[in-house]
Scaffold this motif. Structure first.
Motif, PDB file in Angstrom:
ATOM      1  N   ALA A   1       0.838  -1.214   0.000  1.00 29.93           N
ATOM      2  CA  ALA A   1       0.000   0.000   0.000  1.00 29.93           C
ATOM      3  C   ALA A   1       0.867   1.256   0.000  1.00 29.93           C
ATOM      4  CB  ALA A   1      -0.927  -0.023   1.213  1.00 29.93           C
ATOM      5  N   ALA A   2       1.968   1.246   0.746  1.00 34.88           N
ATOM      6  CA  ALA A   2       2.875   2.405   0.758  1.00 34.88           C
ATOM      7  C   ALA A   2       3.520   2.610  -0.601  1.00 34.88           C
ATOM      8  CB  ALA A   2       3.939   2.209   1.841  1.00 34.88           C
ATOM      9  N   LEU A   3       3.973   1.522  -1.240  1.00 32.99           N
ATOM     10  CA  LEU A   3       4.570   1.631  -2.570  1.00 32.99           C
ATOM     11  C   LEU A   3       3.547   2.132  -3.582  1.00 32.99           C
ATOM     12  CD1 LEU A   3       6.740  -1.626  -2.645  1.00 32.99           C
ATOM     13  CD2 LEU A   3       7.555   0.732  -2.467  1.00 32.99           C
TER      14      LEU A   3
ATOM     15  N   ILE B   1       1.647  -2.091 -11.970  1.00 27.87           N
ATOM     16  CA  ILE B   1       2.400  -3.087 -11.212  1.00 27.87           C
ATOM     17  C   ILE B   1       2.110  -2.952  -9.723  1.00 27.87           C
ATOM     18  CG2 ILE B   1       4.705  -3.853 -10.549  1.00 27.87           C
ATOM     19  CD1 ILE B   1       3.967  -4.718 -13.313  1.00 27.87           C
ATOM     20  N   ASN B   2       2.159  -1.766  -9.208  1.00 36.47           N
ATOM     21  CA  ASN B   2       1.940  -1.561  -7.776  1.00 36.47           C
ATOM     22  C   ASN B   2       0.474  -1.762  -7.386  1.00 36.47           C
ATOM     23  OD1 ASN B   2       4.317   0.602  -8.592  1.00 36.47           O
ATOM     24  ND2 ASN B   2       4.717  -0.524  -6.692  1.00 36.47           N
ATOM     25  N   GLN B   3      -0.444  -1.447  -8.306  1.00 39.16           N
ATOM     26  CA  GLN B   3      -1.845  -1.707  -8.025  1.00 39.16           C
ATOM     27  C   GLN B   3      -2.112  -3.210  -7.905  1.00 39.16           C
ATOM     28  OE1 GLN B   3      -3.624   0.413 -11.323  1.00 39.16           O
ATOM     29  NE2 GLN B   3      -4.227   2.143 -10.013  1.00 39.16           N
ATOM     30  N   VAL B   4      -1.550  -3.965  -8.839  1.00 36.87           N
ATOM     31  CA  VAL B   4      -1.723  -5.419  -8.794  1.00 36.87           C
ATOM     32  C   VAL B   4      -1.059  -5.992  -7.546  1.00 36.87           C
ATOM     33  CG1 VAL B   4      -1.144  -7.590  -9.940  1.00 36.87           C
ATOM     34  CG2 VAL B   4      -1.968  -5.640 -11.293  1.00 36.87           C
ATOM     35  N   GLY B   5       0.130  -5.481  -7.205  1.00 46.52           N
ATOM     36  CA  GLY B   5       0.809  -5.966  -6.012  1.00 46.52           C
ATOM     37  C   GLY B   5       0.011  -5.726  -4.748  1.00 46.52           C
ATOM     38  N   ALA B   6      -0.587  -4.539  -4.623  1.00 42.22           N
ATOM     39  CA  ALA B   6      -1.391  -4.229  -3.446  1.00 42.22           C
ATOM     40  C   ALA B   6      -2.670  -5.063  -3.422  1.00 42.22           C
ATOM     41  CB  ALA B   6      -1.728  -2.745  -3.429  1.00 42.22           C
ATOM     42  N   SER B   7      -3.303  -5.240  -4.578  1.00 40.41           N
ATOM     43  CA  SER B   7      -4.521  -6.056  -4.634  1.00 40.41           C
ATOM     44  C   SER B   7      -4.227  -7.506  -4.264  1.00 40.41           C
ATOM     45  CB  SER B   7      -5.145  -5.977  -6.032  1.00 40.41           C
ATOM     46  OG  SER B   7      -5.541  -4.654  -6.334  1.00 40.41           O
ATOM     47  N   TRP B   8      -3.096  -8.009  -4.770  1.00 29.23           N
ATOM     48  CA  TRP B   8      -2.733  -9.396  -4.452  1.00 29.23           C
ATOM     49  C   TRP B   8      -2.417  -9.542  -2.964  1.00 29.23           C
ATOM     50  CZ3 TRP B   8      -3.212 -13.478  -7.644  1.00 29.23           C
ATOM     51  CH2 TRP B   8      -2.714 -14.704  -7.196  1.00 29.23           C
TER      52      TRP B   8
ATOM     53  N   ALA C   1      -8.545  -3.584   3.646  1.00 29.24           N
ATOM     54  CA  ALA C   1      -9.335  -3.154   2.485  1.00 29.24           C
ATOM     55  C   ALA C   1      -9.621  -1.646   2.561  1.00 29.24           C
ATOM     56  CB  ALA C   1     -10.639  -3.946   2.422  1.00 29.24           C
ATOM     57  N   GLY C   2      -9.923  -1.149   3.765  1.00 32.16           N
ATOM     58  CA  GLY C   2     -10.143   0.288   3.902  1.00 32.16           C
ATOM     59  C   GLY C   2      -8.893   1.094   3.610  1.00 32.16           C
ATOM     60  N   LEU C   3      -7.725   0.589   4.036  1.00 33.66           N
ATOM     61  CA  LEU C   3      -6.461   1.279   3.755  1.00 33.66           C
ATOM     62  C   LEU C   3      -6.197   1.341   2.261  1.00 33.66           C
ATOM     63  CD1 LEU C   3      -3.716   2.478   4.587  1.00 33.66           C
ATOM     64  CD2 LEU C   3      -2.861   0.115   4.776  1.00 33.66           C
TER      65      LEU C   3
END
Length: 414
Positions: free
Chosen positions: A66-68, A81-88, A107-109
């Motif tokens: 989430a920070a990245l 890339i970072n969206q997929v990483g956070a979702s995963w 999920a809220g974060l």
């Protein structure tokens, strides 16, 4: 849970993360227009490294991803890339978190981080960002909940099945205990009572009739001794039926000491000779080293077969007993010449001797062969070293004994 369960197994988190990282590298190399910027590579490599390093710590991985993503939103135009990483990371956390509050906060974060990309934008961009939450937050959260619920249901089903199995086993044990108790009562109240009465009356006759012929007195002594031994065996059997756990090891089978087996076989041969049967015995001294269970089987088979010779072939018959140990296996055989056999002595319904002998042998991994040979009858088997199935050498278990001519001969007492 099928293939979904195998794909999202908790033990394979590193494999899933590695495949995700390889997919991200492929996207950077071939999925975007032009060459990735240095910032994209740096943030992507950091996301890959965090995912691999924290694959067993989903909370830490979620916060890091989430920070990245927050940094990527402020620096990059394409932060896929970072969206997929956070979702995963949210998916992994939803599947594995012990408390539901943990992944709902995550999920809220992630939703708050995603919405920062729409701050200050027109309403259309804001609605577009909210719609994107359905893919970035809603889909991994929903999929994680489905997998989590499916796992819990499968675990509950396994626990119910195990509990049902334990309940059935408990009921079976209780039913077997009731059956054993009923059999023990019948043996004690009927069979043991009558045997005890016979032994007592024979004992009284021995003392009252003082001027008997020595041969008759010897017969009385043998009948009294045989009845007393049978009564002792019945008492041990009743004790075993009532409390199998209270009897140690092979004693539950009323087994004898292995070293006493040759003497016990000799006594069985002598008893058959006293009944008038001519018995030729060839007993290997090595049987004294057998285990107690096979030793008991050899003794019971011998007693049953020699009794059958006297009962069905008559006292003028010649019986041959052969017991040998070859490479640890016991080769046992009793054969008679069939003289004096009287068909009228065979019960109309047959006997249970063959069935009982066959069951005893098959428990030890052998097979019993019983059938006519010339004018006589032969029973033989091989008891292997281990209780493993051996080649069948006789008729199937439970089949009626063969016939001698047109008349069936029973191999056991009625």
């Amino acid at each position: 849970m099928g293939w979904v369960g195998r794909l999202f197994d908790a033990r394979d988190t590193f494999v899933r993360m590695l495949l995700l990282c390889l997919s991200g590298v492929g996207y950077l190399l071939f999925g975007i227009q032009g060459a990735p910027t240095t910032a994209q590579w740096i943030l992507a490599v950091l996301a890959f490294a965090a995912g691999l390093a924290f694959h067993r710590r989903p909370v830490v991985n979620m916060v890091t991803q989430a920070a990245l993503l927050a940094v990527a939103i402020s620096l990059l135009s394409d932060c896929t890339i970072n969206q997929v990483g956070a979702s995963w990371a949210l998916l992994e956390l939803t599947m594995r978190a012990q408390r539901t509050r943990t992944f709902w906060l995550a999920a809220g974060l992630l939703a708050a981080v995603d919405l920062t990309n729409s701050i200050g934008d027109p309403l259309g961009r804001l609605l577009s960002g909210v719609f994107g939450l359905l893919l970035e937050v809603g889909v991994p959260l929903l999929l994680g909940l489905v997998i989590r619920t499916t796992r819990e249901l499968a675990l509950q089903a396994q626990e119910r099945a195990a509990e049902e199995q334990r309940r059935r086993e408990s009921e079976d044990r209780a039913a077997r205990a009731d059956e054993r108790s009923a059999i023990a009562r019948e043996l004690h109240d009927v069979v043991a009572h009558h045997v005890a009465s016979m032994v007592l009356r024979v004992g009284v006759a021995r003392h009252v009739l003082t001027d008997l012929d020595p041969r008759v007195s010897e017969v009385f002594d043998d009948v009294h001794g045989t009845g007393a031994a049978a009564l002792a065996d019945l008492r041990r059997l009743v004790a075993v039926l009532r409390d199998p756990e209270g009897v140690r090891g092979d004693a539950a089978l009323t087994a004898i000491e292995p070293s006493a087996l040759p003497a016990a076989l000799g006594a069985a041969v002598d008893r058959a000779r006293q009944a008038g049967v001519t018995v030729e015995a060839d007993i290997d001294p090595a049987i004294g080293s057998l285990d107690a269970v096979r030793g008991l089987a050899v003794l019971r088979l011998t007693q049953e077969s020699l009794t059958n010779v006297a009962k069905h072939a008559g006292t003028s018959a010649l019986a041959r007993l052969s017991v040998s140990v070859v490479d640890g296996a016991v080769h046992w055989e009793v054969v008679d010449n069939g003289r004096g056999w009287v068909p009228a002595t065979v019960p109309a319904g047959g006997g249970h001797g063959i069935t009982g002998m066959r069951e005893r042998v098959e428990v030890l991994g052998g097979q019993l062969e019983a059938g006519p040979t010339g004018a006589g009858w032969r029973v033989r088997t091989v008891l292997p070293v281990a209780a493993t199935p051996s080649p069948r050498v006789g008729p199937p278990a439970g089949s009626p004994p063969p016939e001698r001519g047109a008349r069936a001969r029973t191999a056991g007492p009625a």
